[in-house]
Design an enzyme around this catalytic site. Structure first.
Site, PDB file in Angstrom:
ATOM      1  N   VAL A 251       0.832  -1.200   0.000  1.00 36.57           N
ATOM      2  CA  VAL A 251       0.000   0.000   0.000  1.00 36.57           C
ATOM      3  C   VAL A 251       0.871   1.257   0.000  1.00 36.57           C
ATOM      4  O   VAL A 251       1.644   1.479   0.938  1.00 36.57           O
ATOM      5  CB  VAL A 251      -0.940   0.002   1.210  1.00 36.57           C
ATOM      6  CG1 VAL A 251      -1.730   1.309   1.278  1.00 36.57           C
ATOM      7  CG2 VAL A 251      -1.898  -1.191   1.136  1.00 36.57           C
ATOM      8  N   ASP A 252       0.782   2.069  -1.059  1.00 38.62           N
ATOM      9  CA  ASP A 252       1.461   3.374  -1.124  1.00 38.62           C
ATOM     10  C   ASP A 252       2.928   3.274  -0.718  1.00 38.62           C
ATOM     11  O   ASP A 252       3.438   4.117   0.019  1.00 38.62           O
ATOM     12  CB  ASP A 252       0.757   4.367  -0.186  1.00 38.62           C
ATOM     13  CG  ASP A 252      -0.715   4.517  -0.480  1.00 38.62           C
ATOM     14  OD1 ASP A 252      -1.133   4.253  -1.620  1.00 38.62           O
ATOM     15  OD2 ASP A 252      -1.468   4.898   0.440  1.00 38.62           O
ATOM     16  N   PHE A 253       3.649   2.278  -1.213  1.00 36.30           N
ATOM     17  CA  PHE A 253       4.933   1.970  -0.596  1.00 36.30           C
ATOM     18  C   PHE A 253       6.096   2.849  -1.045  1.00 36.30           C
ATOM     19  O   PHE A 253       7.200   2.728  -0.508  1.00 36.30           O
ATOM     20  CB  PHE A 253       5.264   0.476  -0.706  1.00 36.30           C
ATOM     21  CG  PHE A 253       5.434  -0.092  -2.089  1.00 36.30           C
ATOM     22  CD1 PHE A 253       6.685  -0.186  -2.662  1.00 36.30           C
ATOM     23  CD2 PHE A 253       4.340  -0.593  -2.780  1.00 36.30           C
ATOM     24  CE1 PHE A 253       6.846  -0.752  -3.915  1.00 36.30           C
ATOM     25  CE2 PHE A 253       4.492  -1.172  -4.038  1.00 36.30           C
ATOM     26  CZ  PHE A 253       5.742  -1.249  -4.609  1.00 36.30           C
ATOM     27  N   TRP A 278      -0.845  -0.236  -4.347  1.00 37.02           N
ATOM     28  CA  TRP A 278      -0.436   0.964  -5.092  1.00 37.02           C
ATOM     29  C   TRP A 278       1.069   1.130  -4.901  1.00 37.02           C
ATOM     30  O   TRP A 278       1.555   1.206  -3.773  1.00 37.02           O
ATOM     31  CB  TRP A 278      -1.141   2.208  -4.566  1.00 37.02           C
ATOM     32  CG  TRP A 278      -2.632   2.171  -4.646  1.00 37.02           C
ATOM     33  CD1 TRP A 278      -3.420   2.590  -5.690  1.00 37.02           C
ATOM     34  CD2 TRP A 278      -3.547   1.719  -3.638  1.00 37.02           C
ATOM     35  NE1 TRP A 278      -4.758   2.436  -5.396  1.00 37.02           N
ATOM     36  CE2 TRP A 278      -4.858   1.899  -4.138  1.00 37.02           C
ATOM     37  CE3 TRP A 278      -3.376   1.183  -2.352  1.00 37.02           C
ATOM     38  CZ2 TRP A 278      -5.990   1.551  -3.401  1.00 37.02           C
ATOM     39  CZ3 TRP A 278      -4.505   0.839  -1.622  1.00 37.02           C
ATOM     40  CH2 TRP A 278      -5.797   1.025  -2.149  1.00 37.02           C
ATOM     41  N   ARG A 316      -1.496   6.230  -6.780  1.00 37.95           N
ATOM     42  CA  ARG A 316      -2.604   7.156  -6.578  1.00 37.95           C
ATOM     43  C   ARG A 316      -2.014   8.424  -5.957  1.00 37.95           C
ATOM     44  O   ARG A 316      -1.014   8.367  -5.231  1.00 37.95           O
ATOM     45  CB  ARG A 316      -3.686   6.556  -5.687  1.00 37.95           C
ATOM     46  CG  ARG A 316      -3.183   6.061  -4.313  1.00 37.95           C
ATOM     47  CD  ARG A 316      -4.317   5.486  -3.503  1.00 37.95           C
ATOM     48  NE  ARG A 316      -3.852   5.024  -2.189  1.00 37.95           N
ATOM     49  CZ  ARG A 316      -4.659   4.651  -1.196  1.00 37.95           C
ATOM     50  NH1 ARG A 316      -5.976   4.691  -1.375  1.00 37.95           N
ATOM     51  NH2 ARG A 316      -4.171   4.236  -0.043  1.00 37.95           N
TER      52      ARG A 316
END
Length: 435
Positions: A251-253, A278, A316
């Site tokens: 996630v959003d790494f 993401w 994102r």
């Protein structure tokens, strides 16, 4: 949608151009930075960490350089093995180099288990021994974090860098937090006992406002929020150059506000935990020239069934700090969002700050290989879901997407973006290959 840059547009994203500017968004300064490749054999070591070395831990070696009042560049060599503990590198009269002394990055690992939802007292209890004799510059960081109710993402890193001109070479940083902290919104688990949803931010490497940071041949391991590229303040940018790195998460790494150049890196999405992944979540200010730029990189996956389904995203745009959105068609009766000093929401009305409004997020991917795990029809995702909610924002590819969507709202709030070119690129690709 897959917005493609023209050859002329792509030419504006050379490494030297991306790394040329720093300072306040919209009022930056030209400060050319041309980082040369790091050569391990040319680095003279001041301290060594490990059995038979000058210090038992990396933090002890950092502390020694501070206590001794070193200047110039200080190099710390880290012997092969697993080195547990946090590493805090504060601003200092010297620039620090950390180098793994193994043959490969996997031979040297900096390891700890720390997450954003950790209570301050738990943080103090678990890590105070590591900082008991730390010099003031380091001890103050520890005390500030320990005084919080929850330490938050900005303090949940294995390695924290506040040191300008910092260099990191040939090692692995792993945050071993297993996404297993019980929370009200964390219910469903996978076979490994990891929660599939919830707040499970656990940073491996945090660049905390430092400028001209060079990271080469380094592996970064975690799940959510692996690499945090943080600006020193909202609306100001600093620069990081990453070359030959292996970065993984779900996630959003790869996320943050500052400018970063990625060259020949592997960006690996993990599909065993979260229902969606993401790779990036930039929150670049609209007036900052460049956000994240990837060149000649490989976007790969771990081979899990979720990854093979082809429903993951390149990223994102982090709508940082949003509580009430001016975008979309509200479903809350009487909903209203106005410009305010801070972002907040007291249903049905809310405010959005100028800093949040301008956190548009910029990311460009050039000459790279995009794996089949990425949704090819829509590789860029909306913020906070694909249906309206108080924190929603659709993916925005050009400044015109923002200006057109908010034209009426901006007029009503007496806000203008006269200096913003509608053709300004937020998200774009050039000469990429689907692999």
């Amino acid at each position: 949608m897959r917005p493609q840059l023209t050859e002329e547009q792509a030419a504006r994203y050379s490494r030297d151009e991306v790394l040329r500017y720093t300072g306040a968004a919209g009022n930056d300064v030209t400060d050319p930075w041309l980082p040369a490749p790091l050569v391990a054999t040319a680095i003279l070591l001041d301290f060594t960490v490990g059995q038979g070395g000058s210090h038992a831990t990396v933090q002890q070696a950092v502390n020694a350089a501070l206590v001794q009042g070193r200047g110039g560049r200080v190099a710390i060599g880290i012997m092969p093995g697993v080195h547990e503990g946090l590493v805090y590198v504060p601003p200092a009269p010297f620039a620090l180099t950390l180098i793994g002394l193994g043959r490969r990055a996997d031979d040297v690992m900096l390891l700890s288990n720390i997450d954003a939802e950790m209570p301050g007292p738990e943080y103090r209890r678990r890590f105070q021994a590591q900082f008991a004799d730390a010099p003031a510059q380091v001890a103050s960081i520890f005390r500030r974090i320990a005084a919080t109710d929850r330490i938050t993402t900005a303090n949940a890193s294995v390695v924290r860098v506040e040191n300008n001109d910092f260099q990191l070479l040939n090692l692995t940083i792993r945050n071993s937090y297993g996404a297993d902290r019980v929370q009200p919104d964390s219910t469903e688990t996978n076979a490994a006992g990891q929660f599939r949803k919830g707040q499970h931010q656990a940073v491996a490497l945090l660049i905390a406002g430092a400028d001209r940071v060079q990271v080469q041949d380094v592996a970064l391991r975690s799940f959510q929020d692996t690499l945090y590229l943080q600006s020193p303040a909202r609306g100001r940018t600093v620069r990081t150059c990453l070359t030959g790195c292996d970065i993984e998460g779900d996630v959003d790494f790869i996320f943050g506000q500052s400018t970063a150049w990625f060259e020949r890196c592997q960006i690996r999405s993990l599909g065993t935990r979260a229902p969606q992944a993401w790779a990036t979540a930039p929150s670049t200010d609209i007036c900052t020239r460049h956000g994240f730029v990837f060149n000649d990189c490989d976007f790969t996956h771990d081979g899990s069934p979720a990854a093979l389904a082809g429903r993951f995203s390149l990223g994102r745009q982090w709508f940082e700090g949003v509580r009430a959105t001016p975008y979309g068609q509200p479903t809350v009766p009487g909903y209203r969002c106005d410009l305010g000093a801070v972002s907040g929401y007291d249903p049905p009305s809310g405010t959005i700050s100028r800093a949040t409004l301008q956190s548009v997020g910029k990311c460009v991917i050039l000459r790279s290989r995009i794996g089949a795990h990425i949704n090819r029809a829509a590789p860029w995702d909306d913020w906070n879901g694909n249906s309206w909610n108080p924190r929603y924002r659709p993916a925005q590819y050009r400044a015109s997407d923002m200006l057109d969507a908010l034209s009426g709202w901006l007029r009503g709030q007496d806000i203008t973006f006269e200096d913003v070119d509608p053709a300004m690129v937020f998200l774009g690709e050039y000469d990429n290959q689907n692999s």
